[in-house]
Enzyme design. Structure first.
Site, PDB file in Angstrom:
ATOM      1  N   GLU A  59       0.826  -1.215   0.000  1.00 52.91           N
ATOM      2  CA  GLU A  59       0.000   0.000   0.000  1.00 52.91           C
ATOM      3  C   GLU A  59       0.855   1.257   0.000  1.00 52.91           C
ATOM      4  O   GLU A  59       2.058   1.226   0.269  1.00 52.91           O
ATOM      5  CB  GLU A  59      -0.940  -0.029   1.219  1.00 52.91           C
ATOM      6  CG  GLU A  59      -1.887  -1.211   1.145  1.00 52.91           C
ATOM      7  CD  GLU A  59      -2.900  -1.266   2.277  1.00 52.91           C
ATOM      8  OE1 GLU A  59      -2.739  -0.537   3.280  1.00 52.91           O
ATOM      9  OE2 GLU A  59      -3.852  -2.054   2.152  1.00 52.91           O
TER      10      GLU A  59
ATOM     11  N   CYS B 238      -7.461  -7.356 -10.733  1.00 51.85           N
ATOM     12  CA  CYS B 238      -6.556  -8.517 -10.774  1.00 51.85           C
ATOM     13  C   CYS B 238      -7.096  -9.607 -11.698  1.00 51.85           C
ATOM     14  O   CYS B 238      -6.334 -10.269 -12.398  1.00 51.85           O
ATOM     15  CB  CYS B 238      -6.329  -9.068  -9.370  1.00 51.85           C
ATOM     16  SG  CYS B 238      -5.333  -7.962  -8.345  1.00 51.85           S
TER      17      CYS B 238
ATOM     18  N   GLU C  11      -2.080 -10.341  -5.847  1.00 47.93           N
ATOM     19  CA  GLU C  11      -2.157 -11.137  -7.080  1.00 47.93           C
ATOM     20  C   GLU C  11      -1.371 -10.479  -8.201  1.00 47.93           C
ATOM     21  O   GLU C  11      -0.606 -11.112  -8.918  1.00 47.93           O
ATOM     22  CB  GLU C  11      -3.616 -11.295  -7.522  1.00 47.93           C
ATOM     23  CG  GLU C  11      -4.503 -12.033  -6.536  1.00 47.93           C
ATOM     24  CD  GLU C  11      -5.172 -11.110  -5.520  1.00 47.93           C
ATOM     25  OE1 GLU C  11      -4.535 -10.134  -5.049  1.00 47.93           O
ATOM     26  OE2 GLU C  11      -6.338 -11.366  -5.182  1.00 47.93           O
TER      27      GLU C  11
HETATM   28  N1  THU Z   1      -6.180  -6.694  -1.861  1.00 49.24           N
HETATM   29  C1  THU Z   1      -5.391  -7.647  -2.442  1.00 49.24           C
HETATM   30  O1  THU Z   1      -4.165  -7.620  -2.305  1.00 49.24           O
HETATM   31  N2  THU Z   1      -5.999  -8.604  -3.167  1.00 49.24           N
HETATM   32  C2  THU Z   1      -7.344  -8.755  -3.307  1.00 49.24           C
HETATM   33  O2  THU Z   1      -7.778  -9.681  -3.962  1.00 49.24           O
HETATM   34  C3  THU Z   1      -8.242  -7.789  -2.703  1.00 49.24           C
HETATM   35  C4  THU Z   1      -7.627  -6.651  -1.998  1.00 49.24           C
HETATM   36  C5  THU Z   1      -5.542  -5.668  -1.042  1.00 49.24           C
HETATM   37  C6  THU Z   1      -5.597  -4.264  -1.577  1.00 49.24           C
HETATM   38  C7  THU Z   1      -5.451  -3.456  -0.307  1.00 49.24           C
HETATM   39  O3  THU Z   1      -4.072  -3.357   0.010  1.00 49.24           O
HETATM   40  C8  THU Z   1      -6.123  -4.318   0.752  1.00 49.24           C
HETATM   41  O4  THU Z   1      -6.191  -5.611   0.207  1.00 49.24           O
HETATM   42  C9  THU Z   1      -7.512  -3.844   1.143  1.00 49.24           C
HETATM   43  O5  THU Z   1      -8.301  -3.660   0.034  1.00 49.24           O
END
Ligand code: THU
Length: 136
Positions: free
Chosen positions: A48, A97, A59
């Protein structure tokens, strides 16, 4: 379809990758393990940013890392996500993704996720993103 031994192993790799998540804003930690055609596994985690939009999902981190290593053919991807400090709960790939998966993978590509009942299940990309956009 419920996961077999090979898929459960890939899920264990995703759980390990999740430990590397950098998610101080959402506190939602995600790990991904991508099984490449050559048998190697490439890991990813969500990363993030304080300005939010540059953040990247686990992903896509795994897929982009694999492509940067010269790999473009993939067999399966396991995803483990949930609130940081807790065991992984249900977590399905976001729409962005799914579209990136569709860039490199066919409809029978396996996506391994934990479902609402706590079971590890296998979905196909075709189920997750039917009739995806494509310029190719
Ligand atoms: N996130 C993922 O890494 N993969 C997903 O399939 C859904 C969401 C992450 C994005 C963000 O850093 C956090 O989860 C909350 O949305």
């Amino acid at each position: 379809m419920l996961a077999g031994a090979e898929e459960m192993k890939l899920m264990e790799e995703a759980v390990k990758a999740r430990k590397r998540s950098y998610c101080p804003y959402s506190n939602f930690a995600v790990g991904a393990a991508l099984l490449c055609e050559d048998g190697t596994v490439v890991l990813g985690c969500n990363v993030e940013s304080g300005s939010f939009s540059p953040s990247n999902c686990a992903e896509r981190t795994a897929i982009f890392a694999a492509v940067a290593q010269g790999k473009r053919k993939f067999r399966a991807l396991a995803v483990a996500g949930g609130n940081q400090g807790e065991a992984p709960g249900p977590c399905y790939p976001c729409g962005v993704c799914r579209q990136v998966m569709a860039e490199f993978c066919s409809n029978d590509f396996k996506v391994i996720c934990k479902n609402e009942e706590g079971q590890v299940e296998i979905l196909t990309l075709g189920e997750l993103l039917p009739r995806h956009f494509s310029l190719l």
